[in-house]
Motif scaffolding. Sequence first.
Motif, PDB file in Angstrom:
ATOM      1  N   ALA A  13       0.845  -1.207   0.000  1.00  0.00           N
ATOM      2  CA  ALA A  13       0.000   0.000   0.000  1.00  0.00           C
ATOM      3  C   ALA A  13       0.872   1.246   0.000  1.00  0.00           C
ATOM      4  O   ALA A  13       0.661   2.182  -0.789  1.00  0.00           O
ATOM      5  N   ILE A  14       1.902   1.229   0.846  1.00  0.00           N
ATOM      6  CA  ILE A  14       2.806   2.383   0.905  1.00  0.00           C
ATOM      7  C   ILE A  14       3.525   2.565  -0.437  1.00  0.00           C
ATOM      8  O   ILE A  14       3.619   3.670  -0.979  1.00  0.00           O
ATOM      9  N   LEU A  54      -9.503  -1.420 -14.988  1.00  0.00           N
ATOM     10  CA  LEU A  54     -10.355  -0.437 -14.307  1.00  0.00           C
ATOM     11  C   LEU A  54     -11.385  -1.129 -13.421  1.00  0.00           C
ATOM     12  O   LEU A  54     -11.917  -0.526 -12.490  1.00  0.00           O
ATOM     13  N   ARG A  55     -11.650  -2.390 -13.688  1.00  0.00           N
ATOM     14  CA  ARG A  55     -12.653  -3.088 -12.880  1.00  0.00           C
ATOM     15  C   ARG A  55     -12.208  -3.230 -11.423  1.00  0.00           C
ATOM     16  O   ARG A  55     -13.020  -3.475 -10.551  1.00  0.00           O
ATOM     17  N   TYR A  56     -10.897  -3.091 -11.193  1.00  0.00           N
ATOM     18  CA  TYR A  56     -10.430  -3.172  -9.811  1.00  0.00           C
ATOM     19  C   TYR A  56     -10.596  -1.848  -9.072  1.00  0.00           C
ATOM     20  O   TYR A  56     -10.372  -1.769  -7.878  1.00  0.00           O
ATOM     21  N   PHE A  57     -10.950  -0.824  -9.807  1.00  0.00           N
ATOM     22  CA  PHE A  57     -11.019   0.506  -9.198  1.00  0.00           C
ATOM     23  C   PHE A  57     -12.427   1.100  -9.213  1.00  0.00           C
ATOM     24  O   PHE A  57     -12.619   2.221  -8.771  1.00  0.00           O
ATOM     25  N   GLY A  87     -10.749 -10.071  -3.355  1.00  0.00           N
ATOM     26  CA  GLY A  87      -9.858  -9.518  -2.335  1.00  0.00           C
ATOM     27  C   GLY A  87      -8.975  -8.419  -2.905  1.00  0.00           C
ATOM     28  O   GLY A  87      -8.768  -7.380  -2.270  1.00  0.00           O
ATOM     29  N   VAL A  88      -8.462  -8.648  -4.123  1.00  0.00           N
ATOM     30  CA  VAL A  88      -7.613  -7.641  -4.778  1.00  0.00           C
ATOM     31  C   VAL A  88      -8.405  -6.362  -4.966  1.00  0.00           C
ATOM     32  O   VAL A  88      -7.927  -5.257  -4.702  1.00  0.00           O
ATOM     33  N   LYS A  89      -9.644  -6.525  -5.396  1.00  0.00           N
ATOM     34  CA  LYS A  89     -10.477  -5.357  -5.651  1.00  0.00           C
ATOM     35  C   LYS A  89     -10.746  -4.583  -4.358  1.00  0.00           C
ATOM     36  O   LYS A  89     -10.645  -3.354  -4.339  1.00  0.00           O
ATOM     37  N   GLY A  91     -10.075   0.058  -1.213  1.00  0.00           N
ATOM     38  CA  GLY A  91      -9.627   0.574   0.078  1.00  0.00           C
ATOM     39  C   GLY A  91      -8.585   1.666  -0.095  1.00  0.00           C
ATOM     40  O   GLY A  91      -8.687   2.746   0.489  1.00  0.00           O
ATOM     41  N   LEU A  92      -7.601   1.407  -0.948  1.00  0.00           N
ATOM     42  CA  LEU A  92      -6.556   2.410  -1.191  1.00  0.00           C
ATOM     43  C   LEU A  92      -7.160   3.735  -1.645  1.00  0.00           C
ATOM     44  O   LEU A  92      -6.732   4.806  -1.219  1.00  0.00           O
ATOM     45  N   MET A  93      -8.181   3.609  -2.496  1.00  0.00           N
ATOM     46  CA  MET A  93      -8.802   4.834  -3.019  1.00  0.00           C
ATOM     47  C   MET A  93      -9.550   5.595  -1.926  1.00  0.00           C
ATOM     48  O   MET A  93      -9.768   6.791  -2.047  1.00  0.00           O
TER      49      MET A  93
END
Lengths: 509, 241
Positions: free
Chosen positions: B6-7, B88-91, B165-167, B172-174
């Motif tokens: 994440a970092i 983009l589907r992950y975001f 889980g990846v998504k 989460g990051l966003m």
Amino acid sequence: MAAITAPAYRSFPIIPALIPGAMEGAGPYVSSDKINEAVGFPGHLVDDWHDKAIAKMGDLLSKYRSLKVYMDACVHCGACSDKCHYFIGTQDPKNMPVARQDLMRSVYRRYFTLPGKLFPKLVGARDLTKEVLDEWHNYFHQCSECRRCSVFCPYGIDTAEVTMAAREILDSVGYSQKYSIEIIGKVHRIGNNLGLPAPALRDTLEGLEEDVKDATGIDVRFPMDVHGAEVLLVTPSADFFAEPHIDSLIGYAKVFHATGTSWTLSSMSSEAGNFGMFIGNYDQLRTIALRIRQAALELGVKRIVVGECGHAWRVAYSFWNTLSGVGDGADPNDRFAQMLQKQLDHRYRQPTHICEFTWDMIENERLVFDKSLNDKYIITFHDSCNVARGSSMGGYPGGQFEIPRNIIKAVANNYYDMDPSTTHERTFCCGGGGGLLTDDLMEVRVKGALPRMEVLHHVAEDHGVNFMACICAICKAQFTKILPVYGFDRRVVGGVHQLVSNAIKLGVK
Amino acid sequence: MNTLLAIFFYLSTLVFVVGLLARIRTYANTPAPLKIPTTPAPTTTGGVVLRMTREVVFFESLFKANLWTWALGWLFHFSMLLVVLRHLRYFTDPVWEWVALIQPFGMYAGITMLLGLMGLLGRRLLVERIRYISTPSDHLMLVLFIGIAASGLLMKFAVNPDVIGVKSFFLGLMHLTIQPLPTSYLLYAHLSLVCTLMVIFPVSKLLHAPGVFFSPTRNQTDNPREKRHIAAWAAKMESEK
């Protein structure tokens, strides 16, 4: 110097294998103190050349977007790698456009990018050493700034811009090329590249009037310094005395005569060429261009017409408006440019190429020709690089290819084009452009002419072509010297207006 | 591991965006003092837009230069575009309709992207001229892309990590929270390589992407006689004389 022989024609246009170091040490003479100092450059390599060169490079990177973007953008895809006539002729890998650029890019990366500062080996970055500087002097004077590579680059990277920057850096540390700097000195001192003083010029023109009178019985004038003439003709000084150049000058005079155009040359500004471009120096480019502005203002002319000269036409067409205001469309508050633009007649394009002028007159049926007078010639046309890729004619893209060909076809019966992969914007340089037209670079010149000579050989075999017309003083001078090395007669090259001159009928309209 | 990644993602995105914008600003602010379009060139702005579009979409100049390089390069770039769009589907949640629509194409694009890259690497190694001009970083850049493509394809066709889980990790990051990431070394490798790419982008030859839009030989209108063009530093030299 041992006699330089022509490389063999390739039976198939294969890409040659590499011969590393083939042209090491084939570069030009270094300029002397006297020549350098006359134009304001350091006489010889200065002590702190390293720091000065890097500082100059930083200065240029901040002034020229082209250089800035081109230093970054190259991905080493190799699209340009087989496009340079000097590479094809010499097989020296450092004459591949990308490799030539990398001579400078490697230094750029070392001093101006983070990866190059941290991991020089990884990204091909190098310190600027004396060896690197020598390499620059050698290989940036084996580039004729013809821009053929830029046609094929996916990012439009123009090696000419890099070569110009490299030469400017070299000049700024006192490591110049003799030929170009010597010529620039002559323009400043005398008014033209050849160093013809005004009285000699006047004599020559009077001689020409007599010659034409003897040949045609008609008083065709070659006026100089006529105030209030409509047209100022600016032409390469080679037109005043070199063969075959002079035949084109006679052609221009006949066209002006036949159309009743009042015109004049200027003794103060008797040179269209501008070697300031070759050395990439904006100051020099501008100062030389300003002579023409000054002549136009003093003589009060309405039009400025440029004779057959490749790089001069690029400078005139693309740069004059910027440098000296010869053109149109200056801001109303732009007093420097307006001063001249108010004087010029904007029913015509300013400046006008002599081919635009002549073609216009042909279209308006102001000229009469007897085409059979050119029947002994089977003609082809060599597109000169600076006209083809650095300028235009007629106000539409590609006019620079059509208009000269149209003129040839209007004045002669036999015309064939060369291989289309070597004409129009894909044309090959003659091998002598960009400040390379000097005897100390003869090996480069002979080898660089190979691709053009190959296709000329083809049309000579297939169609019996015996005349290659062009509109560039450097092409004419280079080919006159190089053609015999490849087994052609030197008179195979000539100007478009030489053909006009042969066929034009005077005293008819 | 998820905290570490994440970092890395935050930092590399920051470097990528700030670095790229800074570079673009430099390009935009550097004057082009002379008219140098490679002619024949368009005489109108509309014509220049068309020329640039042909260059960026079809790689027109490269097509003229060398068919092999063009074919491999174009295949790589446009496959990659599809692959990126597919990701983009992950975001996005819910996934945009057109992104859902291109999923199958994006999958095959992953394969053609790898093929293009292998071809370009082969060319770089086998063609004498191209080998001569290649620096270690040129080879490594291709290896980096091949690593990204290969790890991605392996996850699609061989080892299937939990994409849900990846998504949730990326969503989460966003939203500035760190969600758990499925345990998969392949996934860690894939993501680290992408982060590396983003860091390298603004200081490498990848700058050809923004660079092409600023290339004066391609983006200038061929109208020097009709309109006076002058840079600020050059105008300073003029006096009324």
